[in-house]
Design a protein around this motif. Structure first.
Motif, mmCIF file in Angstrom:
data_model
loop_
_atom_site.group_PDB
_atom_site.id
_atom_site.type_symbol
_atom_site.label_atom_id
_atom_site.label_comp_id
_atom_site.label_asym_id
_atom_site.label_seq_id
_atom_site.Cartn_x
_atom_site.Cartn_y
_atom_site.Cartn_z
ATOM 1 N N GLY A 4 -47.163 15.921 97.324
ATOM 2 C CA GLY A 4 -46.854 14.054 97.787
ATOM 3 C C GLY A 4 -46.594 13.207 97.401
ATOM 4 O O GLY A 4 -45.980 11.943 97.020
ATOM 5 N N TYR A 5 -48.029 13.780 95.845
ATOM 6 C CA TYR A 5 -47.760 11.714 95.512
ATOM 7 C C TYR A 5 -47.157 11.770 93.962
ATOM 8 O O TYR A 5 -46.344 12.652 93.149
ATOM 9 N N GLU A 6 -46.569 10.505 93.843
ATOM 10 C CA GLU A 6 -46.860 10.165 92.646
ATOM 11 C C GLU A 6 -47.434 10.235 92.004
ATOM 12 O O GLU A 6 -48.855 9.721 91.344
ATOM 13 N N VAL A 7 -46.804 11.164 90.344
ATOM 14 C CA VAL A 7 -48.454 11.433 89.787
ATOM 15 C C VAL A 7 -48.461 10.941 88.081
ATOM 16 O O VAL A 7 -47.284 10.917 87.852
ATOM 17 N N LEU A 25 -50.475 6.964 96.223
ATOM 18 C CA LEU A 25 -49.358 7.703 97.744
ATOM 19 C C LEU A 25 -49.287 6.172 98.202
ATOM 20 O O LEU A 25 -50.343 5.517 98.621
ATOM 21 N N LYS A 26 -47.781 5.945 98.749
ATOM 22 C CA LYS A 26 -47.697 4.457 99.021
ATOM 23 C C LYS A 26 -47.118 4.756 100.597
ATOM 24 O O LYS A 26 -46.248 5.998 100.714
ATOM 25 N N ARG A 27 -47.816 3.701 101.501
ATOM 26 C CA ARG A 27 -47.152 3.940 103.037
ATOM 27 C C ARG A 27 -46.645 2.770 103.361
ATOM 28 O O ARG A 27 -47.348 1.648 103.723
ATOM 29 N N LEU A 49 -51.973 3.271 97.767
ATOM 30 C CA LEU A 49 -53.614 4.419 97.254
ATOM 31 C C LEU A 49 -53.447 4.594 96.101
ATOM 32 O O LEU A 49 -52.552 5.354 95.836
ATOM 33 N N ASN A 50 -54.568 4.633 95.106
ATOM 34 C CA ASN A 50 -54.922 5.464 93.703
ATOM 35 C C ASN A 50 -55.161 5.976 94.192
ATOM 36 O O ASN A 50 -56.983 5.609 93.897
ATOM 37 N N LEU A 51 -55.786 7.568 93.816
ATOM 38 C CA LEU A 51 -56.326 8.082 93.088
ATOM 39 C C LEU A 51 -56.814 7.664 91.334
ATOM 40 O O LEU A 51 -55.745 8.865 90.748
ATOM 41 N N ILE A 52 -58.139 8.151 90.996
ATOM 42 C CA ILE A 52 -58.703 7.761 90.019
ATOM 43 C C ILE A 52 -58.928 9.094 89.228
ATOM 44 O O ILE A 52 -59.960 9.024 89.861
ATOM 45 N N ASP A 93 -58.319 -0.230 78.939
ATOM 46 C CA ASP A 93 -57.579 -0.072 78.036
ATOM 47 C C ASP A 93 -56.228 -0.093 77.870
ATOM 48 O O ASP A 93 -55.434 -0.866 77.218
ATOM 49 N N ASP A 94 -55.575 1.255 78.486
ATOM 50 C CA ASP A 94 -54.442 1.786 78.817
ATOM 51 C C ASP A 94 -54.087 0.739 80.290
ATOM 52 O O ASP A 94 -52.912 1.302 80.299
ATOM 53 N N GLY A 95 -53.995 0.261 80.859
ATOM 54 C CA GLY A 95 -53.145 -0.840 81.652
ATOM 55 C C GLY A 95 -53.550 -0.531 83.208
ATOM 56 O O GLY A 95 -52.736 -0.426 84.148
ATOM 57 N N LEU A 96 -54.782 0.546 83.796
ATOM 58 C CA LEU A 96 -54.941 0.953 84.437
ATOM 59 C C LEU A 96 -54.992 0.259 85.518
ATOM 60 O O LEU A 96 -54.193 0.935 86.744
ATOM 61 N N PHE A 97 -55.412 -1.282 85.992
ATOM 62 C CA PHE A 97 -55.133 -1.829 86.720
ATOM 63 C C PHE A 97 -54.118 -2.843 87.138
ATOM 64 O O PHE A 97 -53.980 -3.432 87.860
ATOM 65 N N ASP A 98 -53.416 -3.041 85.731
ATOM 66 C CA ASP A 98 -52.513 -3.842 85.685
ATOM 67 C C ASP A 98 -50.813 -2.841 85.747
ATOM 68 O O ASP A 98 -50.287 -2.990 87.097
ATOM 69 N N ARG A 99 -51.308 -1.028 85.957
ATOM 70 C CA ARG A 99 -49.792 -0.407 86.358
ATOM 71 C C ARG A 99 -50.223 -0.365 87.451
ATOM 72 O O ARG A 99 -50.087 0.292 88.292
ATOM 73 N N PHE A 100 -51.958 0.537 87.871
ATOM 74 C CA PHE A 100 -51.943 0.450 89.802
ATOM 75 C C PHE A 100 -52.887 -0.456 89.937
ATOM 76 O O PHE A 100 -53.891 0.161 90.196
ATOM 77 N N PRO A 101 -52.598 -1.880 90.782
ATOM 78 C CA PRO A 101 -53.088 -2.491 91.032
ATOM 79 C C PRO A 101 -54.074 -1.845 91.835
ATOM 80 O O PRO A 101 -54.210 -1.002 92.795
#
Length: 342
Positions: A41-44, A57-59, A122-125, A141-149
């Motif tokens: 059920g994760y948004e991948v 995973l958002k709650r 929750l962001n699993l990297i 550089d691909d925007g990890l923390f901009d896209r997934f704060p």
């Protein structure tokens, strides 16, 4: 949880171990990770900085967010142990245990999805190419923390040598920086029988190797850790020809940011001084592969509390029994977000 079966993740770990992938080329591993996360059920999100995967995973409606990172790549090592799950690809092996890191975070991922109660994101990297110290930087550089704060990020590494069930949670500097320094010396080539007509870079190279080792022994205090290793030398084409150029490459490791800066300054001073004394020129290519990994105070304290609760206070050490001079590119993520690597 009735759906959670530890043996399932043992089999995943063994499958990953049998199919190791190198560097950024972790397509199979990333595919397996993405498929499992989607099934829970994760948004991948795939293709982050190459073959990086992020499961979200958002709650609830909370705005807080947390990142947990695992690395996926193996090493170019020949595995010869006869185990049923040994590498099926000659010359590749999960000798650093990233198969275990990935399987562990996948196990946690299923538990998070099935029973964890939280309010936020929750962001699993899942990161490729930790061994090349390139994957974290590529994902950032691909925007990890901009896209997934992420308000904070966490990661761990297995540590053979520590008893099973013990953990080390060390605030502050924990893993060393890693730098690759390429020094090219340029003189004037000539015949070995007439050295006076040439400007020979070889004696300068030999003198430089010795001089560089005085940095650790004479410019640093006894409790300031650094390692300077000459790993590659290239010079000349024939026994009787004086070459025009000579090159050496260094691996430089330091355990504190201020020591890293001092070591770089002394390397540059020694190279320039030595080369001036031999009448040759020098070019220095100084590449920071990973900075010193620094655990932030609050996140380390939180991790200490959790580890003590899970493992018992006696099984949680505040620092490694011996100093680690290995490097870890999670340090780049910790430069951008607070967190803890344990």
């Amino acid at each position: 949880n009735s759906n959670f079966k530890p043996e399932h993740f043992i089999q995943i770990r063994r499958d990953l171990h049998a199919h190791p992938e190198l560097g950024g080329d972790t397509q199979r591993t990333a595919g397996l990770v993405a498929e499992l996360l989607a099934g829970w059920g994760y948004e991948v999100h795939t293709g982050v900085g190459g073959h990086g995967v992020v499961g979200v995973l958002k709650r609830g409606s909370g705005t807080r967010s947390l990142g947990i990172r695992a690395d996926m790549d193996a090493l170019p090592i020949l595995e010869k142990n006869g185990l049923p799950w040994a590498s099926r690809h000659e010359g590749r092996m999960h000798a650093c245990g990233h198969d275990g890191h990935t399987a562990t975070l996948l196990a946690a991922a299923q538990l998070f999805a099935s029973q964890a109660q939280f309010d936020g994101t929750l962001n699993l990297i899942f990161q490729p190419d930790e061994e090349g110290l390139a994957g974290a930087r590529l994902m950032l550089d691909d925007g990890l923390f901009d896209r997934f704060p992420c308000d904070a990020v966490y990661a761990y590494h297995n540590m053979p040598g520590l008893p099973v069930g013990q953990a080390v949670v060390q605030p502050g500097g924990f893993m060393a920086s890693s730098e690759r320094v390429t020094i090219t010396l340029t003189g004037r080539g000539g015949h070995g029988a007439m050295p006076e007509r040439a400007v020979d870079p070889i004696p300068a190279l030999a003198s430089l190797i010795t001089a560089l080792q005085t940095i650790v022994s004479r410019n640093l205090a006894a409790d300031e850790a650094a390692v300077i290793s000459v790993g590659n030398i290239q010079a000349g084409t024939a026994y009787n020809i004086i070459p025009e150029t000579a090159r050496l490459q260094l691996s430089v490791r330091t355990a504190a940011p201020e020591v890293r800066e001092r070591v770089e300054r002394r390397i540059r001073e020694i190279v320039q001084g030595q080369c001036a004394s031999f009448g040759i020129s020098a070019h220095i290519d100084y590449q920071l592969l990973a900075p010193v990994l620094v655990n932030s105070a609050d996140e380390s304290e939180r991790m200490l509390g959790v580890a003590r609760k899970v493992l018992g206070a006696a099984n949680v050490l505040p620092r490694m029994p011996v100093r680690l001079m290995g490097s870890e590119d999670f340090a780049w993520m910790l430069q951008e977000r607070p967190g803890c690597y344990f």
